[in-house]
Design an enzyme around this catalytic site. Structure first.
Site, PDB file in Angstrom:
ATOM      1  N   GLU A   1     -11.174   0.447   7.490  1.00 19.86           N
ATOM      2  CA  GLU A   1     -10.508  -0.144   8.655  1.00 19.86           C
ATOM      3  C   GLU A   1     -11.618  -0.774   9.504  1.00 19.86           C
ATOM      4  O   GLU A   1     -12.443  -0.069  10.094  1.00 19.86           O
ATOM      5  CB  GLU A   1      -9.769   0.926   9.445  1.00 19.86           C
ATOM      6  CG  GLU A   1      -8.720   1.687   8.637  1.00 19.86           C
ATOM      7  CD  GLU A   1      -7.409   0.922   8.524  1.00 19.86           C
ATOM      8  OE1 GLU A   1      -7.286  -0.147   9.173  1.00 19.86           O
ATOM      9  OE2 GLU A   1      -6.508   1.387   7.800  1.00 19.86           O
TER      10      GLU A   1
ATOM     11  N   HIS B   1      -8.937  -3.283   5.721  1.00 24.00           N
ATOM     12  CA  HIS B   1      -7.737  -3.226   6.550  1.00 24.00           C
ATOM     13  C   HIS B   1      -8.118  -3.487   8.001  1.00 24.00           C
ATOM     14  O   HIS B   1      -9.278  -3.404   8.387  1.00 24.00           O
ATOM     15  CB  HIS B   1      -7.085  -1.846   6.452  1.00 24.00           C
ATOM     16  CG  HIS B   1      -6.570  -1.491   5.095  1.00 24.00           C
ATOM     17  ND1 HIS B   1      -5.268  -1.103   4.868  1.00 24.00           N
ATOM     18  CD2 HIS B   1      -7.180  -1.451   3.887  1.00 24.00           C
ATOM     19  CE1 HIS B   1      -5.090  -0.845   3.580  1.00 24.00           C
ATOM     20  NE2 HIS B   1      -6.250  -1.043   2.963  1.00 24.00           N
TER      21      HIS B   1
ATOM     22  N   ASN C   1       0.822  -1.207   0.000  1.00 20.41           N
ATOM     23  CA  ASN C   1       0.000   0.000   0.000  1.00 20.41           C
ATOM     24  C   ASN C   1       0.859   1.262   0.000  1.00 20.41           C
ATOM     25  O   ASN C   1       0.403   2.343   0.357  1.00 20.41           O
ATOM     26  CB  ASN C   1      -0.952   0.029   1.194  1.00 20.41           C
ATOM     27  CG  ASN C   1      -2.153   0.917   0.931  1.00 20.41           C
ATOM     28  OD1 ASN C   1      -2.596   1.060  -0.208  1.00 20.41           O
ATOM     29  ND2 ASN C   1      -2.684   1.535   1.973  1.00 20.41           N
TER      30      ASN C   1
END
Length: 292
Positions: free
Chosen positions: A142, A60, A20
């Site tokens: 996330e 994530h 990333n």
């Protein structure tokens, strides 16, 4: 996207490269040599170029928030650095957060959403690359404060995120403006670009059928313009309510001073479609999810 890194319990892949941070960056010259990129990065970039995704989400761990572009700032400061479609990204991120079990209740992130550069700047990330080069509105989700959740927690994570994912997909289909671009003299589809006045980001139409789906925030007035080389651009005003709108454009060829019609080099022959190209026309706007 990073199975080796996951197995090794590290951010980097087997070559210890953080994937990333491995995409080309808009602000700084990095990762521009295609042969030097990691194979996982190249695979994602090739996949994205083959399929005209409308939006995407990468999953994530390590926090609980819906993150949106820009992920970095031009001078590397930790500030709110808005992309041209900031309002639309805030809308999409809020859809995800609002339907999540507890993301919107975050004390750290108001409403459970954040601008990436305001949280912490990164460069060479997939989120910004997708938006710039793929016309693909990407969120970085996330989904767990635990970076390495144990297997027995996965069912709970799915339960907490299920409605968010489903409603995000629904919002893509029900939001924005979509349609096709045609030639007035031949009726053929014309691959070109769609521009929204006041938003410095264009969206390309599909190269075969010249169809497009342009995400926009509901409840606003927009001026939409279709542009194709060799044809006169056309603009229309729309009032976008809660549902998506269909706006087709029929463009007239430009005429030279001696009366000849200009022809666009991008006009396609739709009589020579392979199976993949034909089937792709009937797809709804697509969301891809790629876990890091």
């Amino acid at each position: 996207m990073n199975p080796d890194g996951y197995s090794l319990r590290q951010r980097g892949n087997a070559n210890n490269v953080d994937l990333n941070r491995n995409f080309p960056d808009q602000f700084f010259s990095m990762n521009e040599d295609a042969s030097a990129r990691e194979p996982e990065t190249r695979a994602i970039m090739e996949w994205s170029s083959q399929i005209h995704f409308t939006a995407s989400a990468s999953l994530h761990g390590g926090a609980l928030v819906a993150n949106y572009p820009w992920d970095g700032s031009q001078d590397k400061r930790q500030i709110y650095y808005a992309c041209p479609d900031d309002e639309t990204f805030r809308f999409l991120a809020s859809v995800y957060s609002r339907f999540h079990y507890n993301m919107s209740l975050s004390n750290e992130f108001p409403g459970g959403i954040t601008n990436g550069a305001f949280w912490y700047p990164i460069y060479g990330g997939m989120q910004d690359w997708n938006y710039i080069h793929g016309d693909c509105f990407e969120l970085t989700l996330e989904i767990s404060d635990n970076k390495w959740p144990p297997a027995h927690e996965l069912a709970t994570l799915w339960k907490y995120n299920k409605m968010s994912m489903l409603n995000l997909v629904v919002s893509l289909v029900q939001t924005g403006v979509h349609g096709r671009v045609f030639s007035s003299d031949s009726g053929r589809p014309l691959p070109g670009t769609i521009t929204i006045e006041g938003v410095n980001h264009t969206v390309k139409t599909n190269r075969v059928f010249a169809d497009y789906h342009r995400l926009l925030t509901p409840g606003g007035r927009y001026k939409v313009m279709a542009t194709v080389p060799g044809y006169k651009s056309k603009t229309t005003n729309i009032w976008l309510e809660k549902s998506a709108m269909t706006v087709d454009f029929v463009l007239d060829p430009e005429v030279t001073p001696n009366g000849n019609l200009l022809r666009s080099a991008c006009e396609c022959n739709c009589g020579r479609l392979n199976r993949y190209e034909f089937e792709s026309f009937f797809e709804v706007p697509t969301l891809k999810c790629t876990p890091f």
